[in-house]
Write a protein that holds these residues in place. Structure first.
Motif, PDB file in Angstrom:
ATOM      1  N   LYS A   1       0.767  -1.074   0.006  1.00 45.56           N
ATOM      2  CA  LYS A   1       0.038   0.168   0.147  1.00 45.56           C
ATOM      3  C   LYS A   1       0.901   1.330  -0.190  1.00 45.56           C
ATOM      4  O   LYS A   1       0.671   2.111   0.599  1.00 45.56           O
ATOM      5  CB  LYS A   1      -1.182  -0.028   1.124  1.00 45.56           C
ATOM      6  CG  LYS A   1      -2.021  -1.226   1.072  1.00 45.56           C
ATOM      7  CD  LYS A   1      -2.954  -1.117   2.329  1.00 45.56           C
ATOM      8  CE  LYS A   1      -4.088  -1.856   2.352  1.00 45.56           C
ATOM      9  NZ  LYS A   1      -3.800  -3.590   2.072  1.00 45.56           N
ATOM     10  N   VAL A   2       2.093   1.328  -0.873  1.00 44.43           N
ATOM     11  CA  VAL A   2       2.760   2.493  -0.925  1.00 44.43           C
ATOM     12  C   VAL A   2       2.318   3.569  -2.228  1.00 44.43           C
ATOM     13  O   VAL A   2       2.009   2.990  -3.068  1.00 44.43           O
ATOM     14  CB  VAL A   2       4.226   1.930  -1.435  1.00 44.43           C
ATOM     15  CG1 VAL A   2       5.071   3.051  -1.730  1.00 44.43           C
ATOM     16  CG2 VAL A   2       4.882   1.188  -0.187  1.00 44.43           C
ATOM     17  N   VAL A   3       2.221   4.530  -1.690  1.00 43.90           N
ATOM     18  CA  VAL A   3       1.702   5.698  -2.699  1.00 43.90           C
ATOM     19  C   VAL A   3       2.875   6.576  -2.748  1.00 43.90           C
ATOM     20  O   VAL A   3       3.563   7.183  -1.799  1.00 43.90           O
ATOM     21  CB  VAL A   3       0.559   6.664  -2.149  1.00 43.90           C
ATOM     22  CG1 VAL A   3       0.120   7.681  -2.992  1.00 43.90           C
ATOM     23  CG2 VAL A   3      -0.656   5.463  -1.795  1.00 43.90           C
ATOM     24  N   VAL A   4       3.133   6.963  -4.003  1.00 47.30           N
ATOM     25  CA  VAL A   4       4.453   7.909  -4.304  1.00 47.30           C
ATOM     26  C   VAL A   4       3.958   9.014  -4.593  1.00 47.30           C
ATOM     27  O   VAL A   4       3.142   9.320  -5.466  1.00 47.30           O
ATOM     28  CB  VAL A   4       4.792   7.244  -5.693  1.00 47.30           C
ATOM     29  CG1 VAL A   4       6.134   8.129  -5.772  1.00 47.30           C
ATOM     30  CG2 VAL A   4       5.606   5.881  -5.499  1.00 47.30           C
TER      31      VAL A   4
ATOM     32  N   LEU B   1      10.687   4.870  -7.227  1.00 42.85           N
ATOM     33  CA  LEU B   1      10.602   5.434  -5.881  1.00 42.85           C
ATOM     34  C   LEU B   1       9.745   4.573  -4.824  1.00 42.85           C
ATOM     35  O   LEU B   1       9.871   4.394  -3.814  1.00 42.85           O
ATOM     36  CB  LEU B   1       9.960   6.830  -6.057  1.00 42.85           C
ATOM     37  CG  LEU B   1      10.756   7.899  -6.809  1.00 42.85           C
ATOM     38  CD1 LEU B   1       9.860   8.986  -7.265  1.00 42.85           C
ATOM     39  CD2 LEU B   1      11.919   8.387  -5.903  1.00 42.85           C
ATOM     40  N   GLY B   2       8.654   3.911  -5.415  1.00 46.47           N
ATOM     41  CA  GLY B   2       7.819   3.105  -4.403  1.00 46.47           C
ATOM     42  C   GLY B   2       8.651   1.879  -4.139  1.00 46.47           C
ATOM     43  O   GLY B   2       8.366   1.418  -3.079  1.00 46.47           O
ATOM     44  N   TRP B   3       9.513   1.249  -5.071  1.00 46.24           N
ATOM     45  CA  TRP B   3      10.266   0.105  -4.625  1.00 46.24           C
ATOM     46  C   TRP B   3      11.325   0.660  -3.569  1.00 46.24           C
ATOM     47  O   TRP B   3      11.274  -0.319  -2.562  1.00 46.24           O
ATOM     48  CB  TRP B   3      11.033  -0.437  -5.888  1.00 46.24           C
ATOM     49  CG  TRP B   3      11.851  -1.456  -5.759  1.00 46.24           C
ATOM     50  CD1 TRP B   3      13.230  -1.504  -5.661  1.00 46.24           C
ATOM     51  CD2 TRP B   3      11.425  -2.861  -5.170  1.00 46.24           C
ATOM     52  NE1 TRP B   3      13.782  -2.772  -5.331  1.00 46.24           N
ATOM     53  CE2 TRP B   3      12.845  -3.603  -5.133  1.00 46.24           C
ATOM     54  CE3 TRP B   3      10.459  -3.449  -4.855  1.00 46.24           C
ATOM     55  CZ2 TRP B   3      12.740  -4.952  -4.825  1.00 46.24           C
ATOM     56  CZ3 TRP B   3      10.323  -4.879  -4.718  1.00 46.24           C
ATOM     57  CH2 TRP B   3      11.641  -5.541  -4.759  1.00 46.24           C
ATOM     58  N   THR B   4      11.556   1.578  -3.468  1.00 47.00           N
ATOM     59  CA  THR B   4      12.457   2.077  -2.381  1.00 47.00           C
ATOM     60  C   THR B   4      11.609   2.191  -0.870  1.00 47.00           C
ATOM     61  O   THR B   4      12.253   1.647  -0.192  1.00 47.00           O
ATOM     62  CB  THR B   4      13.142   3.474  -2.657  1.00 47.00           C
ATOM     63  OG1 THR B   4      14.117   3.394  -3.725  1.00 47.00           O
ATOM     64  CG2 THR B   4      14.114   3.860  -1.394  1.00 47.00           C
ATOM     65  N   ASP B   5      10.858   2.677  -0.968  1.00 55.38           N
ATOM     66  CA  ASP B   5       9.807   2.659  -0.027  1.00 55.38           C
ATOM     67  C   ASP B   5       9.441   1.140   0.444  1.00 55.38           C
ATOM     68  O   ASP B   5       9.323   0.913   1.838  1.00 55.38           O
ATOM     69  CB  ASP B   5       8.341   3.175  -0.429  1.00 55.38           C
ATOM     70  CG  ASP B   5       8.834   4.887  -0.150  1.00 55.38           C
ATOM     71  OD1 ASP B   5       9.670   5.478   0.386  1.00 55.38           O
ATOM     72  OD2 ASP B   5       7.748   5.717  -0.910  1.00 55.38           O
ATOM     73  N   VAL B   6       9.267   0.290  -0.339  1.00 60.67           N
ATOM     74  CA  VAL B   6       8.995  -1.092   0.113  1.00 60.67           C
ATOM     75  C   VAL B   6      10.114  -1.810   0.714  1.00 60.67           C
ATOM     76  O   VAL B   6      10.191  -2.283   1.501  1.00 60.67           O
ATOM     77  CB  VAL B   6       8.660  -1.985  -1.247  1.00 60.67           C
ATOM     78  CG1 VAL B   6       8.697  -3.403  -1.021  1.00 60.67           C
ATOM     79  CG2 VAL B   6       7.335  -1.701  -1.987  1.00 60.67           C
ATOM     80  N   LEU B   7      11.330  -1.200   0.208  1.00 59.25           N
ATOM     81  CA  LEU B   7      12.486  -1.912   0.980  1.00 59.25           C
ATOM     82  C   LEU B   7      12.605  -1.235   2.408  1.00 59.25           C
ATOM     83  O   LEU B   7      12.916  -2.060   3.057  1.00 59.25           O
ATOM     84  CB  LEU B   7      13.693  -1.256  -0.018  1.00 59.25           C
ATOM     85  CG  LEU B   7      13.954  -2.076  -1.425  1.00 59.25           C
ATOM     86  CD1 LEU B   7      15.134  -1.535  -2.177  1.00 59.25           C
ATOM     87  CD2 LEU B   7      13.896  -3.408  -1.511  1.00 59.25           C
TER      88      LEU B   7
END
Length: 429
Positions: A93-96, A141-147
């Motif tokens: 549920k990441v929002v960029v 950018l979303g992938w970085t937040d997932v990590l």
């Protein structure tokens, strides 16, 4: 890691919106033939074609069928990676935020020497959807937040971790470090190696023909450094792949390596500089500037009468600017559109190189020639110039370095897991 799945979006001042993924068996989707299905999410041949044409444009390749067909196998592999990342982004549920995407795209304009929005116009002129590029950055950018979510409490190093790294750094004082940028092209399966090598060879050929390294890296490198145009910063030799290290140690500054076979894929390295850790001469400037805005941005070609009037005014103003206080007063009279005093300036970080060279050689207390940009004309004066020797990074800088390392390692491990657990159906021909 930066590829295109088929998504609808609105770009501008509005929000990005995610269209539903195509799902189902291999068949035509929205009039486009299916290339790959990744856990039920469809990548179409249109998606592959758009991304291949984007690469051809950025690398200066002709957009003919022969060239595009040569690119498509590697492009398809990248699209699969992005599909897996997008699914992970949705699960978390990441929002960029829109402003982060806009900032990333602005960096690409700047790296490519284009005015704001210039790349969007360039893509539109050749029929490439701007969504192809936007989605790359949304995913990265979303992938970085997932990590960061996956790492959780382990993301931020403890004070003991930072102090231990500081102690290790003290033993490295005086050792050679390399400022490197990279483009990493992964090999997910042994059967993919030939396609990855052909793609790497295409990349290196165009880089040596003048394609900007940061632009190509931002679009096609599949490492965490891609968001900074491939720039890894200053790296100790023991943090480089042994094969890469052996090559970098012999490279002159500015050189670009051939594709190097490393664990997991191919790496192309650009050596930006060499230094002795902790013994670097750092020049700090204090400057003042006058900025005179154009009535409308200069887009190249013939300047308007209004733009010429601003340039003429700046030229006439130079004669009355004899010290830094006069420059500040002139900037206030011009409306303080930009700060007269931008604060301490590290000369090594000034871009572009021509401006860095100007500030390096401009005598203290002497006003510069008018400096023309897209938005107006600037006059700059150096008030003081101080050179000192740097030591160890601050504790905050060391903490940031440790976070970058942990995110990079987590990215590799999580992608390996996503591939192992994925159901990927490649459609024939």
């Amino acid at each position: 890691m930066k590829s295109l799945l088929r998504f609808g979006f609105s770009l501008g001042l509005g929000a990005l919106c995610l269209a539903p993924l195509h799902r189902g068996h291999a068949q035509d989707a929205g009039g486009a033939r299916i290339a790959v299905v990744v856990n039920g999410a469809v990548i179409t041949n249109q998606d592959v074609d758009a991304r291949a044409r984007l690469f051809a444009l950025s690398a200066g390749l002709p957009q003919n069928p022969e060239v595009l067909d040569r690119l498509k196998p590697q492009i398809t592999s990248e699209l699969i990676d992005q599909a897996l990342q997008l699914q992970a982004i949705e699960r978390h549920k990441v929002v960029v935020p829109q402003d982060k995407i806009a900032a990333a795209l602005a960096r690409i304009d700047k790296a490519n020497g284009l005015p704001p929005g210039g790349l969007q116009k360039k893509l539109a002129a050749v029929g490439i959807p701007y969504s192809t590029l936007v989605q790359q950055f949304r995913t990265e950018l979303g992938w970085t937040d997932v990590l960061k979510k996956e790492l959780g409490e382990n993301l931020r190093p403890t004070r003991e971790d930072v102090l231990a790294e500081q102690r290790a750094m003290k033993h490295e004082l005086g050792q050679t470090q390399y400022h490197v940028a990279e483009i990493f092209i992964p090999i997910e399966r042994p059967s993919d190696e030939a396609n990855a090598k052909r793609f790497a060879d295409t990349v290196i050929k165009q880089l040596r023909n003048g394609a900007p390294f940061p632009v190509v890296a931002a679009q096609f490198s599949q490492s965490q450094s891609a968001l900074t145009g491939g720039d890894r910063g200053w790296v100790a030799p023991d943090l480089l792949d042994p094969t890469v290290r052996a090559i970098v140690e012999r490279m002159p500054a500015g050189a670009i390596s051939d594709p190097v076979r490393v664990a997991g894929g191919f790496e192309i390295v650009n050596l930006l500089g060499t230094r002795k850790f902790g013994e670097v001469k750092e020049t700090t400037l204090h400057i003042r500037q006058v900025f005179l805005p154009f009535p409308a941005p200069f887009q190249g070609g013939q300047p308007t009468a209004g733009q010429l009037a601003v340039l003429s005014h700046a030229t006439a103003m130079r004669g009355g600017l004899h010290d830094c206080s006069a420059v500040s007063a002139a900037n206030a009279a011009a409306g303080n559109v930009r700060k007269a005093d931008p604060g301490p300036v590290n000369l090594a970080t000034v871009q572009p190189a021509a401006f860095q060279s100007l500030l390096s050689g401009l005598p203290i207390g002497q006003i510069s020639q008018p400096l023309v940009s897209h938005n107006g004309v600037a006059l700059v004066m150096v008030c003081s110039r101080k050179t000192s020797t740097t030591g160890l990074p601050s504790l905050n800088e060391i903490g940031s370095l440790l976070i970058q390392r942990r995110v990079s390692l987590e990215s590799q491990q999580l992608m390996d897991t996503l591939h192992r657990n994925a159901v990927i159906q490649r459609e024939p021909g």
